[in-house]
Design a protein around this motif. Structure first.
Motif, PDB file in Angstrom:
ATOM      1  N   UNK A 128      32.883  25.552  45.386  1.00  7.64           N
ATOM      2  CA  UNK A 128      32.029  24.795  44.460  1.00  7.64           C
ATOM      3  C   UNK A 128      31.219  25.707  43.529  1.00  7.64           C
ATOM      4  N   UNK A 129      31.416  27.006  43.641  1.00  2.00           N
ATOM      5  CA  UNK A 129      30.674  27.949  42.805  1.00  2.00           C
ATOM      6  C   UNK A 129      31.392  28.174  41.475  1.00  2.00           C
ATOM      7  N   UNK A 130      30.643  28.266  40.357  1.00  2.00           N
ATOM      8  CA  UNK A 130      31.268  28.630  39.083  1.00  2.00           C
ATOM      9  C   UNK A 130      31.883  30.028  39.184  1.00  2.00           C
ATOM     10  N   UNK A 131      33.017  30.227  38.511  1.00  2.29           N
ATOM     11  CA  UNK A 131      33.688  31.522  38.562  1.00  2.29           C
ATOM     12  C   UNK A 131      32.752  32.667  38.190  1.00  2.29           C
ATOM     13  N   UNK A 132      31.955  32.440  37.130  1.00  2.42           N
ATOM     14  CA  UNK A 132      31.090  33.504  36.617  1.00  2.42           C
ATOM     15  C   UNK A 132      29.964  33.861  37.582  1.00  2.42           C
ATOM     16  N   UNK A 133      29.720  33.041  38.598  1.00  4.13           N
ATOM     17  CA  UNK A 133      28.624  33.296  39.536  1.00  4.13           C
ATOM     18  C   UNK A 133      29.057  34.150  40.729  1.00  4.13           C
ATOM     19  N   UNK A 134      30.367  34.361  40.865  1.00  5.73           N
ATOM     20  CA  UNK A 134      30.872  35.192  41.959  1.00  5.73           C
ATOM     21  C   UNK A 134      30.811  36.648  41.508  1.00  5.73           C
ATOM     22  N   UNK A 135      30.041  37.450  42.208  1.00  5.65           N
ATOM     23  CA  UNK A 135      29.759  38.815  41.769  1.00  5.65           C
ATOM     24  C   UNK A 135      30.632  39.851  42.477  1.00  5.65           C
ATOM     25  N   UNK A 136      30.570  41.072  41.952  1.00  4.17           N
ATOM     26  CA  UNK A 136      31.298  42.178  42.569  1.00  4.17           C
ATOM     27  C   UNK A 136      30.784  42.433  43.982  1.00  4.17           C
ATOM     28  N   UNK A 137      29.480  42.325  44.151  1.00  3.14           N
ATOM     29  CA  UNK A 137      28.885  42.560  45.462  1.00  3.14           C
ATOM     30  C   UNK A 137      29.395  41.536  46.476  1.00  3.14           C
ATOM     31  N   UNK A 138      29.524  40.282  46.037  1.00  2.83           N
ATOM     32  CA  UNK A 138      30.035  39.238  46.917  1.00  2.83           C
ATOM     33  C   UNK A 138      31.483  39.527  47.313  1.00  2.83           C
ATOM     34  N   UNK A 139      32.272  39.987  46.356  1.00  5.36           N
ATOM     35  CA  UNK A 139      33.681  40.297  46.623  1.00  5.36           C
ATOM     36  C   UNK A 139      33.796  41.455  47.608  1.00  5.36           C
ATOM     37  N   UNK A 140      32.980  42.455  47.410  1.00  4.45           N
ATOM     38  CA  UNK A 140      33.007  43.618  48.292  1.00  4.45           C
ATOM     39  C   UNK A 140      32.647  43.220  49.725  1.00  4.45           C
ATOM     40  N   UNK A 142      45.642  41.200  55.242  1.00  4.75           N
ATOM     41  CA  UNK A 142      45.082  39.866  54.975  1.00  4.75           C
ATOM     42  C   UNK A 142      44.028  39.930  53.878  1.00  4.75           C
ATOM     43  N   UNK A 143      43.160  40.932  53.929  1.00  2.48           N
ATOM     44  CA  UNK A 143      42.108  41.072  52.921  1.00  2.48           C
ATOM     45  C   UNK A 143      42.707  41.348  51.546  1.00  2.48           C
ATOM     46  N   UNK A 144      43.703  42.221  51.512  1.00  6.20           N
ATOM     47  CA  UNK A 144      44.327  42.548  50.228  1.00  6.20           C
ATOM     48  C   UNK A 144      45.095  41.358  49.663  1.00  6.20           C
ATOM     49  N   UNK A 145      45.748  40.598  50.525  1.00  3.37           N
ATOM     50  CA  UNK A 145      46.467  39.417  50.039  1.00  3.37           C
ATOM     51  C   UNK A 145      45.490  38.396  49.471  1.00  3.37           C
ATOM     52  N   UNK A 146      44.388  38.155  50.175  1.00  6.84           N
ATOM     53  CA  UNK A 146      43.399  37.181  49.709  1.00  6.84           C
ATOM     54  C   UNK A 146      42.845  37.568  48.342  1.00  6.84           C
ATOM     55  N   UNK A 147      42.530  38.840  48.162  1.00  9.72           N
ATOM     56  CA  UNK A 147      41.953  39.272  46.885  1.00  9.72           C
ATOM     57  C   UNK A 147      43.005  39.461  45.800  1.00  9.72           C
ATOM     58  N   UNK A 148      44.249  39.630  46.180  1.00 11.65           N
ATOM     59  CA  UNK A 148      45.311  39.631  45.174  1.00 11.65           C
ATOM     60  C   UNK A 148      45.434  38.236  44.552  1.00 11.65           C
ATOM     61  N   UNK A 149      45.363  37.213  45.401  1.00  8.66           N
ATOM     62  CA  UNK A 149      45.415  35.840  44.903  1.00  8.66           C
ATOM     63  C   UNK A 149      44.178  35.520  44.053  1.00  8.66           C
ATOM     64  N   UNK A 150      42.998  35.924  44.548  1.00 10.57           N
ATOM     65  CA  UNK A 150      41.764  35.637  43.816  1.00 10.57           C
ATOM     66  C   UNK A 150      41.743  36.371  42.475  1.00 10.57           C
ATOM     67  N   UNK A 151      42.195  37.602  42.469  1.00 13.55           N
ATOM     68  CA  UNK A 151      42.228  38.386  41.236  1.00 13.55           C
ATOM     69  C   UNK A 151      43.144  37.747  40.198  1.00 13.55           C
ATOM     70  N   UNK A 152      44.238  37.155  40.651  1.00 15.35           N
ATOM     71  CA  UNK A 152      45.164  36.477  39.726  1.00 15.35           C
ATOM     72  C   UNK A 152      44.475  35.304  39.033  1.00 15.35           C
ATOM     73  N   UNK A 153      43.638  34.587  39.776  1.00 14.83           N
ATOM     74  CA  UNK A 153      42.885  33.476  39.189  1.00 14.83           C
ATOM     75  C   UNK A 153      41.965  33.994  38.086  1.00 14.83           C
ATOM     76  N   UNK A 154      41.223  35.048  38.384  1.00 14.93           N
ATOM     77  CA  UNK A 154      40.293  35.604  37.397  1.00 14.93           C
ATOM     78  C   UNK A 154      41.029  36.133  36.163  1.00 14.93           C
ATOM     79  N   UNK A 155      42.124  36.819  36.366  1.00 17.50           N
ATOM     80  CA  UNK A 155      42.876  37.359  35.233  1.00 17.50           C
ATOM     81  C   UNK A 155      43.410  36.255  34.328  1.00 17.50           C
ATOM     82  N   UNK A 156      43.702  35.102  34.938  1.00 18.16           N
ATOM     83  CA  UNK A 156      44.218  33.967  34.167  1.00 18.16           C
ATOM     84  C   UNK A 156      43.177  33.441  33.172  1.00 18.16           C
ATOM     85  N   UNK A 157      41.889  33.532  33.534  1.00 19.02           N
ATOM     86  CA  UNK A 157      40.817  32.992  32.698  1.00 19.02           C
ATOM     87  C   UNK A 157      40.021  34.090  31.971  1.00 19.02           C
ATOM     88  N   UNK A 158      40.488  35.315  32.062  1.00 26.06           N
ATOM     89  CA  UNK A 158      39.720  36.457  31.563  1.00 26.06           C
ATOM     90  C   UNK A 158      39.447  36.386  30.062  1.00 26.06           C
TER      91      UNK A 158
END
Length: 407
Positions: free
Chosen positions: A120-132, A170-186
Motif C-alpha cells: 500500500x506504499x507509494x513507489x516513491x516512498x520506498x527508500x534505499x535504506x528500506x531496501x537494504x 531468495x533475497x536476490x530473486x526478490x529484489x530482481x523482481x522489485x527492481x524490474x518494477x522500478x525500472x519499468x516506471x523510471x
C-alpha cells in the motif's frame, strides 16, 4: 435561484449566493479565449481577504493565458501518479510484460511473501535504506527457517552443504523482481518532476556489493543413485507396490531421466504432441519459446503406451487426478520419491544427469544442447540443424548407459 454579488475591491470576484450556501468565484476571460468561471471555495471557509488573495492569483494566471482548471487537473493527475502504490505498480507491470504462468505465479508469490507490508506504499516512498534492510531480513528469515528444518531431520539423514550463502538466492530473486518494477516506471512523469525523482532504490544492493554471482547447482545422480532409482521405479510399477510413489510420479520421473525435459515441459505435455506412428513427441512453448521435438526410444515409447491406457480423451499425458482437463501439479512428487529412494533429488537433477551421462559418452556440448533444447549461441550454430537420426542416436545411447540393467 443563484445570485452573483460583485466584490467591491477586486474586479471579477463574485460571491455566488445559492440556496445550498454561498461560495466565492472568479468570472473572467482567459487571454485569447472564452469567459471562464473558477470556484474558489465556500464563503464560510474563505474570508473576503482570503478570497481576494486567491482571486488575484487566478486573474494573473488568466491574464497570462493559463487555465487554472487545466492546472488543477494536471495537479490531480500528478498527485495520482505520485500515489502509485507498489500493488498498483505490480498490476500495471503485469499488463505490459509477457510472462509464462510459472513465472507469473513465482513473481506474485515472491512479492506477497517478501513485500506484502509494502503493497500500500507509494513507489516513491520506498527508500534505499528500506531496501537494504529488507534484503538482509530476507536472508535472515531463510536462514532461520533452514535451521529449523535441519533440526527436524534425523541424525541419519545427509544434510547437503549448499553451494551458496543460505538465503542469498531468495533475497536476490526478490529484489530482481522489485527492481524490474522500478525500472519499468523510471522514466514516467508526475507533473513537473519524475515519478521516481530518486531513481531505483534497489540499486543500493549492487552499490553495496551485496549482489553476487550464484554458484550453479552441480547435483546429479551418479551410477549408484541411478540404479537405486531404477529399482524403486520398477517396484512402483508393480500393481501390488505398497509404497508412496504413485504411477504418475514414476512415469514422469522415467520420462525426465530419459529425455532431460524440464519439469513443466514434461508435466504439461499434450497428447496432441505425441505421434506414435512416427515415434516422436513434441513439447510446445518451451522456455526458449520454441517447440521441441524428440524421437522416442524404447524406454519413452513404452511409457507413452502405458499412459495411453489411461488417456480416456484427456488432453494431457499427465493430467491432474482432481481435474482431468488440467496438467498434473507435481508439487510433492520429488519429496515423496526422494524419501522412498533414500536420497534427495529434483527434476533438474535428472536433467543434469542426462547431460552428464551424455558427456561421459563423449558427446559434445552442442549435441547435448540439442537434446536439452538449449538456445543456440553464435552465428555458425544457427546453421547447424538438429536431425531426427542424430537425436535418436544420442537418446538411445543415454538410455543404454543410465542403468546397469539394459532397458
Amino acid at each position: 435561484m443563484t445570485e452573483w454579488v460583485k466584490d467591491k475591491a477586486i474586479k471579477g470576484l463574485y460571491k455566488r449566493v445559492r440556496e445550498s450556501g454561498e461560495v466565492w468565484a472568479v468570472k473572467s476571460r482567459i487571454k485569447g479565449g472564452k469567459p471562464i468561471t473558477i470556484t474558489i471555495g465556500n464563503a464560510s471557509l474563505f474570508s473576503a481577504t482570503d478570497a481576494r488573495h486567491q482571486a488575484k492569483l487566478i486573474l494573473s494566471q488568466l491574464t497570462l493565458g493559463i487555465n487554472p482548471r487545466e492546472q488543477q487537473k494536471k495537479k490531480q493527475i500528478a498527485e495520482k501518479a505520485r500515489n502509485l502504490t507498489l500493488e498498483g505498480a505490480v498490476e500495471q507491470y503485469q499488463k505490459n510484460v509477457t510472462w509464462k504462468d510459472k513465472t507469473r505465479n513465482d513473481v506474485i508469490a515472491t512479492f506477497k511473501r517478501r513485500f506484502s507490508d509494502w503493497y500500500k506504499m507509494p513507489l516513491a516512498h520506498i527508500t534505499k535504506e528500506m531496501c537494504l534492510e529488507r534484503f538482509m531480513k530476507i536472508k535472515e528469515d531463510v536462514q532461520t527457517k533452514r535451521k529449523k528444518e535441519t533440526a527436524r531431520k534425523s541424525s541419519q539423514e545427509l544434510v547437503i552443504k549448499p553451494n551458496n550463502e543460505i538465503g542469498l538466492a531468495e533475497a536476490q530473486r526478490a529484489f530482481r523482481y522489485l527492481s524490474s518494477i522500478y525500472n519499468h516506471f523510471l522514466n514516467d512523469d508526475a507533473g513537473e518532476e519524475k515519478l521516481l525523482p530518486k531513481g531505483n532504490p534497489c540499486d543500493i544492493i549492487k552499490a553495496k556489493k551485496l549482489k553476487r554471482a550464484l554458484k550453479p547447482k552441480e547435483r546429479f545422480l551418479d551410477e549408484v543413485q541411478r540404479n537405486a532409482l531404477y529399482d524403486t521405479l520398477s517396484f512402483a510399477m508393480h500393481p501390488d507396490y505398497p509404497g508412496i510413489i504413485k504411477r504418475d510420479s514414476a512415469d514422469l520421473i522415467w520420462l525426465i531421466i530419459h529425455t532431460g525435459l524440464r519439469l513443466d515441459e514434461a508435466r504439461t505435455m499434450l497428447w496432441s504432441g505425441v505421434n506414435n506412428n512416427k515415434e516422436v513427441f513434441t513439447v510446445f512453448d518451451t522456455k526458449n519459446h520454441k517447440n521441441h521435438t524428440l524421437p522416442m526410444t524404447d524406454a519413452t515409447k513404452s511409457m507413452f503406451e502405458r499412459r495411453a491406457v489411461l488417456k480416456n480423451g484427456h488432453d494431457y499425458v499427465f493430467s491432474s487426478p482432481l481435474n482431468k482437463n488440467t496438467p498434473l501439479s507435481a508439487n510433492r512428487f520429488f519429496l515423496r520419491a526422494s524419501k522412498e529412494v533414500g536420497f534427495d533429488f529434483s527434476a533438474h537433477d535428472l536433467r543434469r544427469t542426462v547431460a552428464t551421462v551424455a558427456s561421459e559418452l563423449g558427446y559434445d556440448i552442442d549435441s547435448i544442447g540439442m537434446v536439452l533444447n538449449h538456445a543456440k549461441k553464435g552465428v555458425t550454430s544457427g546453421y547447424v540443424q538438429q536431425t531426427h537420426k542424430r537425436l535418436k542416436e544420442i537418446l538411445e545411447d543415454i538410455q543404454n548407459a543410465l542403468f546397469n540393467l539394459p532397458y
